[in-house]
Scaffold this motif. Structure first.
Motif, short mmCIF file in Angstrom:
data_model
loop_
_atom_site.label_atom_id
_atom_site.label_comp_id
_atom_site.label_asym_id
_atom_site.label_seq_id
_atom_site.Cartn_x
_atom_site.Cartn_y
_atom_site.Cartn_z
N GLU A 132 49.49 36.28 36.57
CA GLU A 132 49.37 37.31 37.60
C GLU A 132 48.21 37.02 38.55
OE1 GLU A 132 48.81 42.17 37.92
OE2 GLU A 132 48.23 41.11 36.10
N VAL A 133 47.07 36.70 37.98
CA VAL A 133 45.88 36.51 38.79
C VAL A 133 45.97 35.22 39.60
CG1 VAL A 133 43.40 36.08 38.70
CG2 VAL A 133 44.39 37.92 37.35
N THR A 134 46.45 34.15 38.97
CA THR A 134 46.54 32.89 39.72
C THR A 134 47.59 32.96 40.83
OG1 THR A 134 48.02 32.00 38.02
CG2 THR A 134 45.68 31.41 37.88
N SER A 135 48.63 33.77 40.63
CA SER A 135 49.60 33.94 41.72
C SER A 135 48.92 34.60 42.91
CB SER A 135 50.78 34.80 41.26
OG SER A 135 50.40 36.15 41.08
N PHE A 136 47.84 35.32 42.63
CA PHE A 136 47.05 36.00 43.66
C PHE A 136 45.93 35.09 44.18
CE2 PHE A 136 43.51 38.90 44.79
CZ PHE A 136 44.14 39.68 45.75
N THR A 137 45.18 34.51 43.25
CA THR A 137 44.00 33.75 43.67
C THR A 137 44.34 32.37 44.22
OG1 THR A 137 43.67 32.96 41.41
CG2 THR A 137 42.48 34.94 42.05
N ALA A 156 38.12 32.69 43.94
CA ALA A 156 39.50 32.53 43.47
C ALA A 156 39.53 31.73 42.17
CB ALA A 156 40.35 31.84 44.53
N VAL A 157 38.75 30.65 42.11
CA VAL A 157 38.70 29.84 40.89
C VAL A 157 38.06 30.62 39.76
CG1 VAL A 157 37.77 27.74 39.84
CG2 VAL A 157 38.63 27.68 42.20
N PHE A 158 36.91 31.26 40.03
CA PHE A 158 36.21 32.00 38.98
C PHE A 158 37.06 33.13 38.42
CE2 PHE A 158 33.56 35.59 37.67
CZ PHE A 158 32.92 35.01 36.58
N VAL A 159 37.66 33.91 39.32
CA VAL A 159 38.46 35.04 38.87
C VAL A 159 39.64 34.57 38.03
CG1 VAL A 159 39.99 36.88 39.68
CG2 VAL A 159 37.73 36.59 40.71
N SER A 160 40.25 33.46 38.42
CA SER A 160 41.38 32.94 37.65
C SER A 160 40.97 32.64 36.21
CB SER A 160 41.93 31.67 38.29
OG SER A 160 42.40 31.92 39.60
N VAL A 161 39.81 32.04 36.05
CA VAL A 161 39.32 31.70 34.71
C VAL A 161 38.86 32.95 33.97
CG1 VAL A 161 37.53 30.45 33.43
CG2 VAL A 161 38.66 29.37 35.38
N TYR A 162 38.03 33.74 34.60
CA TYR A 162 37.44 34.90 33.94
C TYR A 162 38.47 35.94 33.53
CZ TYR A 162 35.07 39.38 33.46
OH TYR A 162 34.67 40.60 33.00
N VAL A 163 39.37 36.27 34.44
CA VAL A 163 40.31 37.36 34.15
C VAL A 163 41.29 36.96 33.06
CG1 VAL A 163 42.11 38.82 35.13
CG2 VAL A 163 40.05 38.38 36.43
N ALA A 164 41.70 35.68 33.02
CA ALA A 164 42.60 35.25 31.95
C ALA A 164 41.92 35.39 30.59
CB ALA A 164 43.03 33.81 32.19
N LEU A 165 40.66 34.95 30.48
CA LEU A 165 39.94 35.06 29.22
C LEU A 165 39.61 36.51 28.90
CD1 LEU A 165 37.54 32.02 29.71
CD2 LEU A 165 39.63 32.11 28.33
N MET A 166 39.25 37.27 29.91
CA MET A 166 38.98 38.69 29.73
C MET A 166 40.23 39.41 29.25
SD MET A 166 38.44 41.55 32.63
CE MET A 166 40.21 41.46 32.87
N GLY A 167 41.40 39.03 29.80
CA GLY A 167 42.65 39.67 29.43
C GLY A 167 42.97 39.50 27.96
N ILE A 169 45.74 28.58 51.13
CA ILE A 169 45.46 29.01 52.50
C ILE A 169 44.25 28.28 53.06
CG2 ILE A 169 44.66 31.00 53.87
CD1 ILE A 169 46.48 32.74 52.06
N ALA A 170 43.36 27.78 52.19
CA ALA A 170 42.13 27.13 52.65
C ALA A 170 42.41 25.96 53.58
CB ALA A 170 41.31 26.66 51.45
#
Length: 450
Positions: A247-252, A48-59, A258-259
């Motif tokens: 968008e991604v952080t609202s998901f991740t 969740a943390v990685f995707v939040s960072v990666y996808v924002a920069l990738m976007g 939930i943890a």
């Protein structure tokens, strides 16, 4: 070949590559789930943390595709090559920023109240992936360039082929063997690191040798930073990247909130989130293909064909969105059983997949709309809509329902409120984006006739 056929062929090619990349996550989820429930929970948080960072920069880098597709439509390959070289400056800054965030995740873990017993594994997982971020972002530029050129198949072949490397490496590093001790969830990160560098090396070789890239003159000396061009990149890429971040952080961030409900809730949520992410690849591929064609026709000066292409892509995304949602709803229990053998995890995950089905319909429509809106340089309004609805209604609404109660409901202490609130937020987002896109298409069509 008809425009619909062109979009479909492009989208299917992109989809095959995207599914191969998503299979990385599916592989890691299954491997971690078979290794230990706690490993699956740590993977849920770390990814969740990685995707939040990666996808924002990738976007931010992916958003440059309309620029390059328009240059292709305008038959300006040398300008396209120079633009690609300038994008390397954005890549360098994005890599440094992303690595800094991944190497220092403790503030995020404390803020979201991740259980202390999981933080060590999460930190180790993210530290490894931090060094895999620069090659991943550089390969994204290569991928975006190919999409703008209308030849995504070269990237797809590489992504599909890399899965053959990722799968055995994840199993070996996680469980150990042949003298290697078990690495647990960190093994999944090591496998991803290796694959990212292999993809980068092969992509570099393709750029050097394939004749398709010759007209772009990519291998000229790197020019000094062009402030005006980089500013244009940022006007398009920064709001787009921030939109994807929201968008991604609202998901991740759901995974991080939930943890605190424990390993069972995190494991079930990881299954639901993984399937939702796999489903998302279909509208994402359609959106990439449609926006590439829309930008191509705009660059060629044909606004009528650009608008007609956008509408065809929209209806195709709607059809696929409803079809896949029906499948996931009907087969939710068998799909959950692919990930885990624990009865409690299966039961909770199956109940969450009913919400995933509703979530996906709205996700399909809004994804197509926002990509096409970027072809018309509409980026700020979607960012504002995302911030209010996805964070305000979706994430905050789910949090309130789960932990504090809202309007007589809750607190429910389950992952379900997060999925329900997020589905409602995405539905509102899809309605607003559809109205905005139709308005933009009417405006540009009228201006062309005048």
């Amino acid at each position: 070949m008809s425009e619909l056929s062109t979009i479909t062929r492009h989208a299917l090619t992109v989809l095959a590559g995207q599914l191969a990349v998503m299979a990385f996550g599916v592989t890691d989820t299954i491997v971690a789930g078979r290794y230990a429930q706690e490993a699956l929970a740590a993977l849920s948080i770390g990814s969740a943390v990685f995707v939040s960072v990666y996808v924002a920069l990738m976007g931010m880098l992916q958003a440059l595709m309309p620029v390059w597709a328009e240059q292709r439509g305008a038959k300006a390959p040398a300008a396209m090559g120079a633009s690609v070289r300038q994008s390397l400056y954005l890549w360098a800054v994005a890599s440094v920023l992303g690595m800094a965030l991944l190497l220092s995740p403790e503030p995020i873990l404390r803020w979201t109240e991740v259980p202390p017993e999981l933080r060590g594994e999460v930190r180790a997982y993210l530290a490894i992936l931090a060094f895999g971020l620069p090659p991943a972002l550089l390969f994204r530029i290569y991928s975006t360039l190919n999409q703008a050129l209308g030849h995504p198949q070269l990237v797809t072949w590489l992504q599909v082929g890399s899965l053959a490397l990722k799968l055995p490496l994840s199993i070996w590093f996680t469980f150990g063997g042949a003298g290697l001790p078990p690495q647990g969830v960190a093994g999944c990160a090591w496998a991803t690191l290796v694959v990212n560098y292999v993809l980068l090396l092969v992509g570099w070789k393709m750029l050097r040798s394939h004749p398709m890239y010759a007209p772009l003159q990519l291998w000229r000396a790197l020019e000094r930073p062009d402030g005006a061009q980089i500013a244009r990149f940022l006007r398009l890429g920064l709001p787009a990247g921030l939109s994807i971040l929201v968008e991604v952080t609202s998901f991740t961030l759901m995974a991080l909130f939930i943890a605190r409900q424990g390993a069972l809730a995190s494991a079930a949520h990881q299954i639901a989130a993984n399937l939702a992410a796999v489903l998302y690849m279909v509208p994402l591929s359609l959106a990439i293909a449609t926006s590439a064609r829309v930008s191509y026709w705009r660059g060629a000066g044909d606004e009528h064909r650009a608008g007609a292409t956008a509408l065809k892509g929209f209806w195709l995304a709607a059809l696929m969105g409803f079809s896949l949602a029906a499948i996931i709803f009907i087969a939710r229990r068998p799909m959950a059983s692919l990930y885990s053998t624990h009865d409690e995890v299966l039961a909770l995950a199956a109940s969450l997949l009913a919400w995933v089905a509703a979530y996906h319909v709205a996700d399909a429509l809004q994804t197509l709309c926002i990509f096409v809106l970027r072809s018309y340089r509409i980026t700020l309004a979607p960012l504002l809509v995302y911030g209010v609805l996805l964070w305000g209604v979706g994430l905050y609404g789910g949090y309130r329902l789960a932990y504090q109660g809202w309007a007589g409901w809750g607190p429910l202490h389950s992952p379900a409120p997060f999925w329900a609130a997020s589905a409602a937020a995405l539905a509102l987002t899809a309605l607003l984006f559809t109205a905005l896109l139709l308005g933009v298409l009417r405006l540009h069509g009228r201006d062309k006739r005048v």
